[in-house]
Design a protein around this motif. Structure first.
Motif, PDB file in Angstrom:
ATOM      1  N   ALA A  77      17.418  31.911  22.451  1.00 39.60           N
ATOM      2  CA  ALA A  77      16.233  32.096  23.300  1.00 39.60           C
ATOM      3  C   ALA A  77      15.174  32.935  22.577  1.00 39.60           C
ATOM      4  CB  ALA A  77      16.626  32.742  24.624  1.00 39.60           C
ATOM      5  N   ALA A  78      15.614  33.959  21.840  1.00 37.90           N
ATOM      6  CA  ALA A  78      14.680  34.809  21.093  1.00 37.90           C
ATOM      7  C   ALA A  78      13.933  34.022  20.025  1.00 37.90           C
ATOM      8  CB  ALA A  78      15.428  35.976  20.463  1.00 37.90           C
ATOM      9  N   ARG A  79      14.496  32.896  19.596  1.00 39.15           N
ATOM     10  CA  ARG A  79      13.866  32.033  18.594  1.00 39.15           C
ATOM     11  C   ARG A  79      13.157  30.843  19.231  1.00 39.15           C
ATOM     12  NH1 ARG A  79      18.283  34.449  16.558  1.00 39.15           N
ATOM     13  NH2 ARG A  79      18.371  34.999  14.366  1.00 39.15           N
ATOM     14  N   GLY A  80      13.109  30.838  20.563  1.00 40.04           N
ATOM     15  CA  GLY A  80      12.459  29.745  21.280  1.00 40.04           C
ATOM     16  C   GLY A  80      13.270  28.460  21.287  1.00 40.04           C
ATOM     17  N   LEU A  81      14.578  28.585  21.111  1.00 40.77           N
ATOM     18  CA  LEU A  81      15.463  27.421  21.053  1.00 40.77           C
ATOM     19  C   LEU A  81      16.283  27.309  22.331  1.00 40.77           C
ATOM     20  CD1 LEU A  81      16.720  27.946  17.400  1.00 40.77           C
ATOM     21  CD2 LEU A  81      15.043  26.262  18.194  1.00 40.77           C
ATOM     22  N   PRO A  82      16.693  26.109  22.686  1.00 37.72           N
ATOM     23  CA  PRO A  82      17.501  25.945  23.897  1.00 37.72           C
ATOM     24  C   PRO A  82      18.929  26.464  23.701  1.00 37.72           C
ATOM     25  CG  PRO A  82      17.288  23.858  22.760  1.00 37.72           C
ATOM     26  CD  PRO A  82      16.402  24.831  22.040  1.00 37.72           C
ATOM     27  N   SER A  83      19.564  26.781  24.787  1.00 34.17           N
ATOM     28  CA  SER A  83      20.960  27.219  24.764  1.00 34.17           C
ATOM     29  C   SER A  83      21.854  26.087  24.265  1.00 34.17           C
ATOM     30  CB  SER A  83      21.378  27.634  26.176  1.00 34.17           C
ATOM     31  OG  SER A  83      22.748  27.953  26.197  1.00 34.17           O
ATOM     32  N   GLU A  84      22.911  26.445  23.557  1.00 37.08           N
ATOM     33  CA  GLU A  84      23.928  25.482  23.120  1.00 37.08           C
ATOM     34  C   GLU A  84      25.292  26.063  23.458  1.00 37.08           C
ATOM     35  OE1 GLU A  84      23.699  23.589  19.271  1.00 37.08           O
ATOM     36  OE2 GLU A  84      21.625  24.270  19.046  1.00 37.08           O
ATOM     37  N   THR A  85      26.122  25.278  24.098  1.00 39.96           N
ATOM     38  CA  THR A  85      27.468  25.720  24.436  1.00 39.96           C
ATOM     39  C   THR A  85      28.317  25.766  23.186  1.00 39.96           C
ATOM     40  OG1 THR A  85      27.276  24.733  26.620  1.00 39.96           O
ATOM     41  CG2 THR A  85      29.500  25.206  25.842  1.00 39.96           C
ATOM     42  N   ILE A  86      29.104  26.820  23.014  1.00 35.04           N
ATOM     43  CA  ILE A  86      30.018  26.919  21.881  1.00 35.04           C
ATOM     44  C   ILE A  86      31.023  25.777  21.995  1.00 35.04           C
ATOM     45  CG2 ILE A  86      31.789  28.340  20.774  1.00 35.04           C
ATOM     46  CD1 ILE A  86      30.115  30.794  21.736  1.00 35.04           C
ATOM     47  N   ALA A  87      31.119  24.973  20.943  1.00 36.17           N
ATOM     48  CA  ALA A  87      31.856  23.708  20.983  1.00 36.17           C
ATOM     49  C   ALA A  87      33.356  23.848  20.749  1.00 36.17           C
ATOM     50  CB  ALA A  87      31.273  22.740  19.956  1.00 36.17           C
ATOM     51  N   GLY A  88      33.809  24.975  20.263  1.00 35.10           N
ATOM     52  CA  GLY A  88      35.239  25.132  20.003  1.00 35.10           C
ATOM     53  C   GLY A  88      35.492  26.268  19.038  1.00 35.10           C
TER      54      GLY A  88
END
Length: 99
Positions: A50-61
């Motif tokens: 978010a601080a970089r203006g990017l969307p959230s991504e769920t940790i995949a594993g």
């Protein structure tokens, strides 16, 4: 990677703090692991993105694993990008030759 063709394997380790590995070959993204690491870091990843203006991504594993792509041309080079948005992270990878 040489001029041979076949299966290319990325072996990666994002350890506990999540990192994302992407492989590009012949101008196309052929591997995207998503963020790999401990799920307890999800809030920290969300905040860093978010601080970089990017969307959230769920940790995949978990941090360790393998991914493959099929190399079907004689092109010799691939690009590996590692995204490590959290300070103090560590990571490692090996991109093998085609078999």
């Amino acid at each position: 990677l040489g001029t041979g063709t076949g299966t290319v394997t990325l072996t990666y380790n994002g350890y506990d703090q999540p990192d994302k590995f992407q492989v590009f070959f012949d101008g196309a993204k052929v591997i995207d692991t998503g963020y790999r690491g401990g799920s307890t870091w999800q809030t920290a990843i969300d905040e860093a993105l978010a601080a970089r203006g990017l969307p959230s991504e769920t940790i995949a594993g978990t941090g360790t694993g393998t991914a493959t792509f099929t190399k079907s041309t004689a092109s010799r080079y691939a690009v590996v990008r590692v995204y490590a948005p959290l300070e103090g992270t560590a990571w490692a990878f090996i991109l093998g030759c085609p078999v």
